[in-house]
Design a protein around this motif. Structure first.
Motif, short mmCIF file in Angstrom:
data_model
loop_
_atom_site.label_atom_id
_atom_site.label_comp_id
_atom_site.label_asym_id
_atom_site.label_seq_id
_atom_site.Cartn_x
_atom_site.Cartn_y
_atom_site.Cartn_z
N PHE A 38 5.77 20.62 -16.35
CA PHE A 38 6.61 20.40 -17.52
C PHE A 38 7.37 21.70 -17.80
N SER A 39 8.69 21.62 -17.92
CA SER A 39 9.48 22.82 -18.24
C SER A 39 10.63 22.44 -19.15
N SER A 40 10.97 23.36 -20.03
CA SER A 40 12.07 23.14 -20.96
C SER A 40 12.64 24.49 -21.39
N VAL A 41 13.90 24.50 -21.72
CA VAL A 41 14.56 25.73 -22.15
C VAL A 41 13.84 26.32 -23.35
N GLY A 42 13.47 27.59 -23.26
CA GLY A 42 12.82 28.27 -24.38
C GLY A 42 11.32 28.12 -24.45
N PHE A 43 10.72 27.45 -23.45
CA PHE A 43 9.27 27.24 -23.45
C PHE A 43 8.67 27.69 -22.13
N ASN A 44 7.40 28.08 -22.18
CA ASN A 44 6.69 28.45 -20.97
C ASN A 44 6.39 27.19 -20.16
N GLU A 45 6.61 27.29 -18.87
CA GLU A 45 6.34 26.18 -17.98
C GLU A 45 4.83 25.94 -17.88
N LYS A 46 4.44 24.65 -17.79
CA LYS A 46 3.02 24.31 -17.65
C LYS A 46 2.85 23.27 -16.54
N LEU A 61 -2.01 10.64 -24.23
CA LEU A 61 -1.63 11.95 -23.69
C LEU A 61 -0.55 12.64 -24.52
N THR A 62 -0.87 13.85 -24.95
CA THR A 62 0.11 14.71 -25.61
C THR A 62 0.08 16.06 -24.91
N VAL A 63 1.22 16.49 -24.41
CA VAL A 63 1.34 17.78 -23.74
C VAL A 63 2.00 18.76 -24.69
N THR A 64 1.39 19.92 -24.88
CA THR A 64 1.93 20.94 -25.78
C THR A 64 2.50 22.10 -24.98
N LEU A 65 3.76 22.44 -25.25
CA LEU A 65 4.40 23.58 -24.62
C LEU A 65 4.53 24.71 -25.63
N ASN A 66 4.29 25.93 -25.18
CA ASN A 66 4.38 27.09 -26.05
C ASN A 66 5.73 27.78 -25.89
N PHE A 107 0.83 -1.21 0.00
CA PHE A 107 0.00 0.00 0.00
C PHE A 107 0.86 1.26 0.00
N ALA A 108 1.95 1.21 0.82
CA ALA A 108 2.82 2.39 0.95
C ALA A 108 3.59 2.65 -0.33
N HIS A 109 3.80 1.59 -1.13
CA HIS A 109 4.62 1.75 -2.33
C HIS A 109 3.78 1.66 -3.61
N ALA A 110 2.45 1.75 -3.49
CA ALA A 110 1.59 1.71 -4.66
C ALA A 110 1.86 2.90 -5.55
N GLN A 111 1.99 2.63 -6.85
CA GLN A 111 2.31 3.70 -7.79
C GLN A 111 1.49 3.54 -9.06
N SER A 112 1.31 4.66 -9.75
CA SER A 112 0.63 4.66 -11.03
C SER A 112 1.61 5.14 -12.10
N ILE A 113 1.50 4.58 -13.28
CA ILE A 113 2.38 4.94 -14.38
C ILE A 113 1.65 5.89 -15.33
N LEU A 114 2.29 7.02 -15.63
CA LEU A 114 1.75 7.98 -16.58
C LEU A 114 2.73 8.11 -17.74
N SER A 115 2.22 7.90 -18.95
CA SER A 115 3.07 7.98 -20.15
C SER A 115 2.45 8.95 -21.15
N GLY A 116 3.32 9.54 -21.97
CA GLY A 116 2.81 10.47 -22.97
C GLY A 116 3.89 11.02 -23.87
N LEU A 117 3.57 12.12 -24.52
CA LEU A 117 4.45 12.75 -25.50
C LEU A 117 4.40 14.26 -25.29
N VAL A 118 5.56 14.91 -25.43
CA VAL A 118 5.62 16.37 -25.30
C VAL A 118 5.99 16.96 -26.66
#
Length: 271
Positions: free
Chosen positions: A73-81, A94-99, A17-28
């Motif tokens: 989500f943060s990357s050089v040259g993009f606004n953090e979201k 899941l697809t995350v779009t950074l501006n 229970f203490a180590h239960a985890q969920s996996i989230l996958s996607g594309l940026v």
């Protein structure tokens, strides 16, 4: 006997229970649909983080206790979201779009007088003293940094860190520059992607900045970010008693001060 078995079963349940985890996958991706490499992804001020692959894909294990938090989500040259994790988990593709970030470069005035080059930071090391560094997750980063004091406007020529580990295969190291906030690394100061791929050898690791045209006129933090590779741990040289040295072991994680000594990091600046 029955009590012992019941106790063991209870402990096993609590452990799972203490180590239960969920996996989230996607594309940026960016606003043009192009994949973004090496995006820092994580829950702020926690030990949960990862970095997108070179083709923008990511997969992160999130403890169930943090599912009500936000993922940043943060990357050089993009606004953090940031997004509520529950919302992201509900998206099967899941697809995350950074501006892209619109930045205005502040004018830095450099004198026309013949300039000299200076080494600023820690140029030496204490024998037998090292700072071993390991990321909390195999798919995440390690970042070593130090505060650099400037007395006058400067052009940065190179940045250097003394590495004690060696790598059998080439690794990627990204150079970051941060503003100073309350004596600690703050917001990103230079919006440039500077990554050097190389086989690490014991000695000074140098990133050339001659052609980057980086001019600064304030104190700043320079950071070497070790991007994920097969080698999950790396050691750096340090100088006993040197202050203003920082470390963090995951994306969006907490910066902490190196307590024993300062990491051997310096920049060459033209003033």
């Amino acid at each position: 006997m029955k009590r012992s078995l019941l106790l063991i079963a209870t402990l096993q349940f609590l452990f799972v229970f203490a180590h239960a985890q969920s996996i989230l996958s996607g594309l940026v991706k960016d606003s043009d649909g192009k994949e973004i490499s090496y995006v820092n992804i994580g829950i702020k001020n926690s030990k949960t983080g990862t970095v997108s692959t070179i083709d923008g894909k990511f997969s992160i294990s999130i403890p169930d206790s943090l599912l009500r938090d936000s993922l940043t989500f943060s990357s050089v040259g993009f606004n953090e979201k940031s997004f509520l994790i529950a919302q992201l988990m509900a998206n099967k593709n899941l697809t995350v779009t950074l501006n892209e970030k619109v930045t205005t470069l502040a004018e830095v005035k450099i004198s026309n007088i013949k300039r000299k080059q200076y080494k600023l930071g820690i140029t030496g090391r204490t024998p037998m003293l090292s700072i071993p560094s390991r990321s909390y997750q195999k798919t995440d980063i390690i970042e070593q940094a130090r505060l650099i004091h400037l007395k006058k406007p400067s052009k940065l020529i190179n940045a250097n860190i003394f590495v004690l580990s060696e790598s059998m295969k080439a690794v990627n190291i990204r150079l970051n520059f941060y503003a100073v906030e309350n004596g600690m690394p703050g917001k990103r100061l230079v919006e440039k992607t500077i990554i050097k791929k190389a086989n690490l050898q014991k000695g000074w690791f140098t990133i050339d900045l001659q052609d980057e045209d980086i001019y600064l006129d304030q104190d700043f933090v320079v950071a070497f970010e070790y991007l994920p590779s097969e080698q999950s741990a790396i050691s750096f040289a340090a100088k006993l008693g040197a202050a203003d040295s920082f470390l963090r072991s995951n994306s969006q994680g907490i910066w902490r001060k190196n307590s024993v000594g300062g990491c051997s990091i310096y920049v060459t600046a033209e003033q």
